[in-house]
Scaffold this motif. Structure first.
Motif, PDB file in Angstrom:
ATOM      1  N   ALA A  70     -66.709   6.653  15.403  1.00 34.91           N
ATOM      2  CA  ALA A  70     -65.542   6.849  16.260  1.00 34.91           C
ATOM      3  C   ALA A  70     -64.302   6.494  15.453  1.00 34.91           C
ATOM      4  O   ALA A  70     -64.236   5.427  14.830  1.00 34.91           O
ATOM      5  N   ARG A  71     -63.355   7.407  15.442  1.00 38.42           N
ATOM      6  CA  ARG A  71     -62.111   7.175  14.710  1.00 38.42           C
ATOM      7  C   ARG A  71     -61.088   6.569  15.674  1.00 38.42           C
ATOM      8  O   ARG A  71     -60.788   7.161  16.712  1.00 38.42           O
ATOM      9  N   PRO A  72     -60.536   5.412  15.347  1.00 42.35           N
ATOM     10  CA  PRO A  72     -59.554   4.807  16.252  1.00 42.35           C
ATOM     11  C   PRO A  72     -58.272   5.635  16.312  1.00 42.35           C
ATOM     12  O   PRO A  72     -57.899   6.295  15.343  1.00 42.35           O
ATOM     13  N   GLY A  73     -57.631   5.585  17.453  1.00 44.99           N
ATOM     14  CA  GLY A  73     -56.395   6.331  17.633  1.00 44.99           C
ATOM     15  C   GLY A  73     -55.240   5.701  16.882  1.00 44.99           C
ATOM     16  O   GLY A  73     -55.196   4.480  16.690  1.00 44.99           O
ATOM     17  N   VAL A  74     -54.321   6.524  16.455  1.00 43.12           N
ATOM     18  CA  VAL A  74     -53.136   6.036  15.745  1.00 43.12           C
ATOM     19  C   VAL A  74     -52.087   5.574  16.748  1.00 43.12           C
ATOM     20  O   VAL A  74     -51.450   4.541  16.566  1.00 43.12           O
ATOM     21  N   GLN A  75     -51.924   6.347  17.814  1.00 42.21           N
ATOM     22  CA  GLN A  75     -50.978   5.998  18.863  1.00 42.21           C
ATOM     23  C   GLN A  75     -51.736   5.755  20.155  1.00 42.21           C
ATOM     24  O   GLN A  75     -52.645   6.508  20.496  1.00 42.21           O
ATOM     25  N   PRO A  76     -51.346   4.712  20.889  1.00 42.56           N
ATOM     26  CA  PRO A  76     -52.031   4.458  22.157  1.00 42.56           C
ATOM     27  C   PRO A  76     -51.762   5.584  23.160  1.00 42.56           C
ATOM     28  O   PRO A  76     -50.694   6.182  23.171  1.00 42.56           O
ATOM     29  N   SER A  77     -52.761   5.852  23.973  1.00 44.64           N
ATOM     30  CA  SER A  77     -52.654   6.901  24.970  1.00 44.64           C
ATOM     31  C   SER A  77     -52.911   6.290  26.339  1.00 44.64           C
ATOM     32  O   SER A  77     -53.780   5.432  26.489  1.00 44.64           O
ATOM     33  N   MET A  78     -52.177   6.763  27.333  1.00 48.11           N
ATOM     34  CA  MET A  78     -52.334   6.226  28.684  1.00 48.11           C
ATOM     35  C   MET A  78     -53.711   6.550  29.267  1.00 48.11           C
ATOM     36  O   MET A  78     -54.247   5.782  30.049  1.00 48.11           O
ATOM     37  N   ASP A  79     -54.286   7.676  28.870  1.00 43.28           N
ATOM     38  CA  ASP A  79     -55.577   8.074  29.431  1.00 43.28           C
ATOM     39  C   ASP A  79     -56.764   7.651  28.573  1.00 43.28           C
ATOM     40  O   ASP A  79     -57.901   7.969  28.878  1.00 43.28           O
ATOM     41  N   GLY A  80     -56.535   6.923  27.476  1.00 40.70           N
ATOM     42  CA  GLY A  80     -57.609   6.428  26.634  1.00 40.70           C
ATOM     43  C   GLY A  80     -58.118   7.416  25.602  1.00 40.70           C
ATOM     44  O   GLY A  80     -59.054   7.116  24.866  1.00 40.70           O
ATOM     45  N   ASN A  81     -57.525   8.591  25.509  1.00 37.48           N
ATOM     46  CA  ASN A  81     -57.927   9.599  24.527  1.00 37.48           C
ATOM     47  C   ASN A  81     -57.365   9.202  23.164  1.00 37.48           C
ATOM     48  O   ASN A  81     -56.197   8.863  23.039  1.00 37.48           O
ATOM     49  N   THR A  82     -58.211   9.248  22.126  1.00 32.72           N
ATOM     50  CA  THR A  82     -57.772   8.838  20.785  1.00 32.72           C
ATOM     51  C   THR A  82     -57.530  10.009  19.836  1.00 32.72           C
ATOM     52  O   THR A  82     -57.343   9.806  18.644  1.00 32.72           O
ATOM     53  N   VAL A  83     -57.522  11.233  20.368  1.00 30.46           N
ATOM     54  CA  VAL A  83     -57.320  12.413  19.523  1.00 30.46           C
ATOM     55  C   VAL A  83     -55.829  12.613  19.265  1.00 30.46           C
ATOM     56  O   VAL A  83     -55.043  12.713  20.190  1.00 30.46           O
ATOM     57  N   ASP A  84     -55.460  12.652  17.985  1.00 29.38           N
ATOM     58  CA  ASP A  84     -54.106  13.009  17.556  1.00 29.38           C
ATOM     59  C   ASP A  84     -54.199  14.445  17.052  1.00 29.38           C
ATOM     60  O   ASP A  84     -54.764  14.706  15.989  1.00 29.38           O
ATOM     61  N   THR A  85     -53.664  15.381  17.817  1.00 32.33           N
ATOM     62  CA  THR A  85     -53.851  16.803  17.546  1.00 32.33           C
ATOM     63  C   THR A  85     -53.389  17.196  16.151  1.00 32.33           C
ATOM     64  O   THR A  85     -54.095  17.934  15.444  1.00 32.33           O
ATOM     65  N   GLN A  86     -52.234  16.733  15.732  1.00 32.44           N
ATOM     66  CA  GLN A  86     -51.732  17.116  14.409  1.00 32.44           C
ATOM     67  C   GLN A  86     -52.626  16.570  13.298  1.00 32.44           C
ATOM     68  O   GLN A  86     -52.905  17.261  12.318  1.00 32.44           O
TER      69      GLN A  86
END
Length: 120
Positions: A70-86
């Motif tokens: 699991a790759r940790p998210g770079v920016q926190p997301s309100m819905d818990g999704n860690t995908v950074d599209t770019q």
């Protein structure tokens, strides 16, 4: 056949599996709670080529599943999704380039064998 292709046949399969993982990340970019994943290609390749891995697709799938993380998210997301599209798009583009390079090695090996068989 694996002796003929050497490491390139195994690398091609693992690179394809990594592309599938990255494509899944992009497909779930808007799914709440989805955790981005990646595949550590180097450790998957090492596991697939180890003598204990055996032969066949089961060994490759086992090596790939062991190398997933699991790759940790770079920016926190309100819905818990860690995908950074770019980031995912850039990673996918690089992985696709690596896949094409592996495919070029396999094509070169096959072309060499066909030249040896036909004598042209």
């Amino acid at each position: 056949m694996s002796d003929f292709l050497g490491i390139h046949g195994t690398a091609l399969v693992l690179r394809e599996q990594r592309l599938q993982v990255l494509a899944s990340n992009l497909a779930n970019a808007d799914t709440p709670g989805f955790q981005a994943q990646d595949l550590d290609f180097a450790s998957a390749l090492q596991a697939a080529l180890s003598p204990a891995a055996g032969e066949g697709t089961n060994a490759l799938e086992a090596a790939a599943s062991q190398a997933r993380y699991a790759r940790p998210g770079v920016q926190p997301s309100m819905d818990g999704n860690t995908v950074d599209t770019q980031r995912e798009q850039a990673t996918y583009a690089q992985a696709a380039l690596e896949y094409r390079a592996s495919m070029a090695f396999v094509e070169s090996k096959v072309r060499t064998m066909l030249t040896a068989i036909t004598g042209q």
